[in-house]
Write a protein that holds these residues in place. Structure first.
Motif, PDB file in Angstrom:
ATOM      1  N   ARG A  35      47.928   5.660  55.581  1.00 33.06           N
ATOM      2  CA  ARG A  35      48.794   5.865  54.413  1.00 33.06           C
ATOM      3  C   ARG A  35      47.802   6.281  53.419  1.00 33.06           C
ATOM      4  N   SER A  36      46.758   5.517  53.175  1.00 30.36           N
ATOM      5  CA  SER A  36      46.043   5.928  51.982  1.00 30.36           C
ATOM      6  C   SER A  36      45.215   6.910  52.001  1.00 30.36           C
ATOM      7  N   LEU A  37      44.795   7.150  53.557  1.00 32.99           N
ATOM      8  CA  LEU A  37      43.953   8.574  53.936  1.00 32.99           C
ATOM      9  C   LEU A  37      45.006   9.709  53.788  1.00 32.99           C
ATOM     10  N   PHE A  38      46.515   9.365  54.125  1.00 31.15           N
ATOM     11  CA  PHE A  38      47.262  10.729  54.152  1.00 31.15           C
ATOM     12  C   PHE A  38      47.762  10.974  52.810  1.00 31.15           C
TER      13      PHE A  38
ATOM     14  N   THR B  73      45.832  10.454  49.862  1.00 31.82           N
ATOM     15  CA  THR B  73      44.486  11.180  49.443  1.00 31.82           C
ATOM     16  C   THR B  73      44.560  12.757  49.930  1.00 31.82           C
ATOM     17  N   LEU B  74      44.546  12.979  51.158  1.00 26.02           N
ATOM     18  CA  LEU B  74      44.496  14.225  51.660  1.00 26.02           C
ATOM     19  C   LEU B  74      45.717  15.145  51.051  1.00 26.02           C
ATOM     20  N   LEU B  75      46.993  14.655  51.236  1.00 29.63           N
ATOM     21  CA  LEU B  75      48.000  15.578  50.524  1.00 29.63           C
ATOM     22  C   LEU B  75      47.889  15.598  49.046  1.00 29.63           C
ATOM     23  N   LYS B  76      47.520  14.636  48.288  1.00 29.43           N
ATOM     24  CA  LYS B  76      47.196  14.801  47.110  1.00 29.43           C
ATOM     25  C   LYS B  76      46.173  15.811  46.431  1.00 29.43           C
ATOM     26  N   HIS B  77      44.995  15.529  47.176  1.00 29.72           N
ATOM     27  CA  HIS B  77      43.728  16.552  46.782  1.00 29.72           C
ATOM     28  C   HIS B  77      43.580  17.586  47.395  1.00 29.72           C
ATOM     29  N   HIS B  78      44.018  18.019  48.645  1.00 36.63           N
ATOM     30  CA  HIS B  78      43.797  18.991  49.628  1.00 36.63           C
ATOM     31  C   HIS B  78      45.018  19.478  50.271  1.00 36.63           C
TER      32      HIS B  78
ATOM     33  N   SER C  32      54.679  -2.511  57.808  1.00 40.46           N
ATOM     34  CA  SER C  32      54.461  -1.375  58.382  1.00 40.46           C
ATOM     35  C   SER C  32      55.355  -0.217  57.996  1.00 40.46           C
ATOM     36  N   ALA C  33      56.757  -0.659  58.302  1.00 41.84           N
ATOM     37  CA  ALA C  33      57.734   0.339  58.075  1.00 41.84           C
ATOM     38  C   ALA C  33      57.580   0.626  56.481  1.00 41.84           C
ATOM     39  N   ASP C  34      57.449  -0.234  55.445  1.00 39.26           N
ATOM     40  CA  ASP C  34      57.229   0.292  54.257  1.00 39.26           C
ATOM     41  C   ASP C  34      56.208   1.566  53.847  1.00 39.26           C
ATOM     42  N   CYS C  35      54.984   1.039  54.729  1.00 40.58           N
ATOM     43  CA  CYS C  35      53.883   2.018  54.738  1.00 40.58           C
ATOM     44  C   CYS C  35      54.544   3.470  55.138  1.00 40.58           C
ATOM     45  N   LEU C  36      55.064   3.286  56.346  1.00 41.29           N
ATOM     46  CA  LEU C  36      55.565   4.454  56.940  1.00 41.29           C
ATOM     47  C   LEU C  36      56.352   5.275  56.057  1.00 41.29           C
TER      48      LEU C  36
ATOM     49  N   ASP D  30      55.553  10.962  50.848  1.00 42.56           N
ATOM     50  CA  ASP D  30      54.330  11.823  50.635  1.00 42.56           C
ATOM     51  C   ASP D  30      54.541  13.077  51.119  1.00 42.56           C
ATOM     52  N   VAL D  31      55.051  13.187  52.501  1.00 42.58           N
ATOM     53  CA  VAL D  31      55.470  14.268  53.346  1.00 42.58           C
ATOM     54  C   VAL D  31      56.667  15.228  52.505  1.00 42.58           C
ATOM     55  N   ALA D  32      57.595  14.344  52.337  1.00 46.28           N
ATOM     56  CA  ALA D  32      58.776  14.997  51.679  1.00 46.28           C
ATOM     57  C   ALA D  32      58.609  15.795  50.243  1.00 46.28           C
ATOM     58  N   ALA D  33      57.438  15.040  49.394  1.00 48.41           N
ATOM     59  CA  ALA D  33      56.904  15.665  48.212  1.00 48.41           C
ATOM     60  C   ALA D  33      56.411  16.770  48.283  1.00 48.41           C
TER      61      ALA D  33
END
Length: 176
Positions: free
Chosen positions: A7-10, A12-17, A83-87, A93-96
């Motif tokens: 989730r953290s990686l995802f 960060t990638l969506l936010k900055h790249h 885990s469900a909360d992280c998902l 993040d995807v929907a944003a």
């Protein structure tokens, strides 16, 4: 911990790249689908173990053994809810990212088809609903019609209930 790291990686990638991530959109959506499968399958497995636990409790065993199994199941369920909360945060993040709009029906279809196959605990379902609702909010008429076309009849019925709940409890309609 794996979900939190992904989730953290995802995030960060969506936010900055975000723009460069669109070339990997299908791969990222595939990863999200696998995470949905993992959470729902693990929940179904844990529920099956919980259903078998009362059968084993009739056998003569020490009280400590029973309490250890119960505590282990409770901690496993708590980990699944986390885990469900992280998902859910990943799905939000995807929907944003409006660029992922065309992929939202596939993530929703994965959730709906797995909901038909696997039993899911109410706590895990509650944790996942915010992410599912975020994906529904991302979908327009075209994406919703694509989703309905890909679903089997039982999944369509489940989708109708889910979408009615979404419109009733989540989506802002502007009416008072």
């Amino acid at each position: 911990e794996t979900f939190q790291a992904f989730r953290s990686l995802f995030h960060t990638l969506l936010k900055h790249h975000a723009k460069s991530m669109m070339t990997l959109a299908a791969t990222l959506v595939g990863c999200c689908q696998r995470l949905i499968v993992m959470v729902m399958s693990a929940t179904a497995h844990l529920l099956a173990v919980q259903r078998q636990l009362p059968q084993h409790s009739q056998e003569p065993k020490s009280g400590d053994d029973k309490s250890k199994k119960g505590a282990s199941l409770e901690s496993s369920m708590e980990a699944l809810v986390e885990s469900a909360d992280c998902l859910t945060r990943i799905l939000e993040d995807v929907a944003a990212q409006k660029q992922f709009k065309k992929y939202a029906p596939y993530l929703l279809a994965a959730f709906l088809s797995l909901s038909q196959i696997h039993a899911i605990s109410p706590s895990v379902k509650h944790a996942l609903l915010a992410g599912i609702y975020a994906l529904l909010a991302l979908c327009g008429d075209h994406e919703l019609s694509t989703l309905r076309a890909t679903l089997q009849r039982p999944e369509q019925q489940l989708f109708d209930v889910l979408y009615a709940d979404f419109k009733k409890f989540h989506k802002y309609s502007g009416k008072i």
